[in-house]
Design a protein around this motif. Structure first.
Motif, PDB file in Angstrom:
ATOM      1  N   THR A  53       8.055  -3.040  -0.451  1.00  0.00           N
ATOM      2  CA  THR A  53       6.349  -3.155  -1.013  1.00  0.00           C
ATOM      3  C   THR A  53       4.754  -3.784  -0.651  1.00  0.00           C
ATOM      4  OG1 THR A  53       7.266  -2.003  -3.038  1.00  0.00           O
ATOM      5  CG2 THR A  53       5.091  -1.654  -3.026  1.00  0.00           C
ATOM      6  N   THR A  57       1.996  -3.208   2.218  1.00  0.00           N
ATOM      7  CA  THR A  57       0.759  -3.064   1.339  1.00  0.00           C
ATOM      8  C   THR A  57      -0.045  -3.330   2.108  1.00  0.00           C
ATOM      9  OG1 THR A  57       1.663  -4.411  -0.606  1.00  0.00           O
ATOM     10  CG2 THR A  57       1.057  -1.876  -1.023  1.00  0.00           C
ATOM     11  N   GLU A  60      -0.677  -2.232   4.761  1.00  0.00           N
ATOM     12  CA  GLU A  60      -2.428  -1.485   4.479  1.00  0.00           C
ATOM     13  C   GLU A  60      -3.499  -1.826   3.988  1.00  0.00           C
ATOM     14  OE1 GLU A  60      -0.606   0.809   1.430  1.00  0.00           O
ATOM     15  OE2 GLU A  60       0.361   2.338   2.071  1.00  0.00           O
TER      16      GLU A  60
ATOM     17  N   ASN B  43      -1.742  -7.563  -3.892  1.00  0.00           N
ATOM     18  CA  ASN B  43      -2.321  -6.666  -3.267  1.00  0.00           C
ATOM     19  C   ASN B  43      -2.925  -5.069  -3.003  1.00  0.00           C
ATOM     20  OD1 ASN B  43      -1.661  -8.747  -1.225  1.00  0.00           O
ATOM     21  ND2 ASN B  43       0.500  -7.233  -0.370  1.00  0.00           N
ATOM     22  N   LYS B  44      -2.319  -4.744  -4.577  1.00  0.00           N
ATOM     23  CA  LYS B  44      -2.297  -3.285  -5.611  1.00  0.00           C
ATOM     24  C   LYS B  44      -3.659  -3.195  -5.018  1.00  0.00           C
ATOM     25  CE  LYS B  44       2.148  -0.599  -6.116  1.00  0.00           C
ATOM     26  NZ  LYS B  44       3.005  -0.506  -7.886  1.00  0.00           N
ATOM     27  N   LYS B  47      -5.173  -3.479  -1.983  1.00  0.00           N
ATOM     28  CA  LYS B  47      -5.799  -2.680  -1.751  1.00  0.00           C
ATOM     29  C   LYS B  47      -7.040  -0.938  -2.061  1.00  0.00           C
ATOM     30  CE  LYS B  47      -3.355   1.281  -0.428  1.00  0.00           C
ATOM     31  NZ  LYS B  47      -1.739   2.234  -1.259  1.00  0.00           N
TER      32      LYS B  47
END
Lengths: 174, 220
Positions: A53, A57, A60, B43-44, B47
């Motif tokens: 993951t 990410t 991305e 990271n999320k 993002k």
């Protein structure tokens, strides 16, 4: 009939209490080993999934960053626009005679038999010197003055009369 | 005695080893799990911020060029003295007012934090025309405010003495980092943008460059 023979010499026999603890210890060892193995396997699985993951990410994010970089001009212009609008707001809040003129314009437009000798306007106040050739003009002027409610104070600082030139009055509006 | 020691060793030894191993593995893996979870969460978040930013930039892309040009015209980065004087003359001509005695000072740092230039001038015209002209001054770009006005009337002719203040400010020097969030214009900002969009823009003429180079311009 079956007979239980203990061939172990007495001096080598184990007391029954210690034997029970030993069996308990072996059982606990097996149970703990099982939990330990399950935990380790679970932790490994978690690390593998999380690492995947994280890599996903990160990739991305890099793609998004490169897309945003390609729109850097737009970002610059948006930052510029926000900066300018903030400063325009400050500029427009500075003192101006515009609002003051709007307040006094009706009075000036309704002058009859009169002339404005001098009119001084800034953002805070107005000072007017008005000459009237007739009493009617003067009377209309003061009637209009009384009906004005857009000023905090209206002060007549001087008033004079000359048989040749007529009436002269100085007024300060705040 | 020997069997007792052996029993103790082989029964309790593995248990002790397993317990110690478990404690170590638990402590180590919990801290690593916590680290990796934080990294994944960070990271999320990044993002999400970048996705919102990209979406906003795509949305405003079409109009931002015009809007930023309008805002820069309203409040330029350099002293707008020449543009202001040009606009004043244009505006005066449109209402039939003649300007004389035009003067401007050097730029000064205003108490508001912006830089300011004051342009003073005189105009001769009927009172009503002077007032119309005065009100029209605040309708052109760059933003100019009539800070002082003096009117004298002699024999039916009105002379107006104006002081017009115009502002400018340097451009922002720093851009926020690429992964910092960005917000769209607020409703107040949109309203202000709409207001300054109605300002009369200055006219700029492009003088074409001459290809002919005269070596001796004065014919000496």
């Amino acid at each position: 009939m079956a007979v239980n023979l203990n061939l172990l010499p007495q001096e080598y026999s184990v007391k029954s209490g210690l034997g029970a603890y030993a069996r308990l210890a072996r059982t606990l060892t097996i149970i703990l080993s099982t939990f330990f193995s399950v935990f380790v396997l679970g932790a490994i699985a978690f690390f593998l999934v999380s690492s995947y993951t994280l890599r996903q990410t990160t990739a991305e994010i890099e793609i998004l960053k490169s897309q945003i970089k390609s729109r850097q001009d737009t970002e610059l212009r948006l930052a510029l626009l926000k900066d300018r609008l903030a400063k325009v707001k400050i500029a427009l809040s500075q003192g101006s005679t515009y609002r003051t003129i709007e307040k006094i314009e009706p009075l000036l437009n309704n002058l009859s038999d009169a002339s404005v000798g001098e009119l001084n306007i800034d953002s805070q106040k107005i000072e007017a010197s008005v000459a009237f050739s007739s009493f009617l003009g003067l009377s209309n002027f003061f009637q209009n003055l009384y009906s004005m409610d857009s000023f905090k104070s209206i002060v007549m600082t001087s008033f004079g009369y000359n048989p040749i030139t007529g009436y002269l009055t100085n007024i300060r509006f705040k | 005695m020997k069997s007792k020691s052996k029993l103790l060793l082989f029964s309790f030894g593995p248990l002790v080893v397993i317990v110690l191993l478990s404690l170590f593995a638990l402590k180590y893996s919990l801290s690593k799990i916590s680290d990796i979870r934080e990294q994944v969460a960070a990271n999320k978040r990044t993002k999400n911020i970048l996705e919102e930013k990209l979406s906003l930039l795509s949305e405003v892309d079409a109009d931002i060029s015009t809007s930023s040009d309008i805002s820069l015209s309203a409040l330029p980065e350099n002293s707008p003295t020449a543009v202001v004087i040009s606009q004043l003359k244009r505006q005066a001509a449109s209402v039939g007012v003649g300007l004389t005695n035009i003067k401007s000072g050097g730029g000064i740092k205003d108490k508001s934090g912006l830089s300011r230039v004051d342009v003073s001038f005189e105009a001769l015209a009927p009172r009503e025309q002077l007032l119309v002209f005065l009100k029209s001054i605040e309708t052109f770009a760059p933003i100019s405010l009539v800070t002082k006005f003096k009117l004298n009337e002699i024999g039916g002719i009105s002379r107006g003495t104006f002081t017009v203040s115009s502002y400018w400010a340097p451009l922002p020097q720093k851009l926020p980092p690429i992964d910092s969030p960005i917000n769209d214009l607020t409703s107040a900002e949109k309203e202000l943008l709409s207001k300054i969009s109605t300002l009369t823009q200055p006219i700029f003429l492009e003088v074409p460059a001459s290809e002919e180079i005269r070596e001796d311009a004065f014919g000496i």
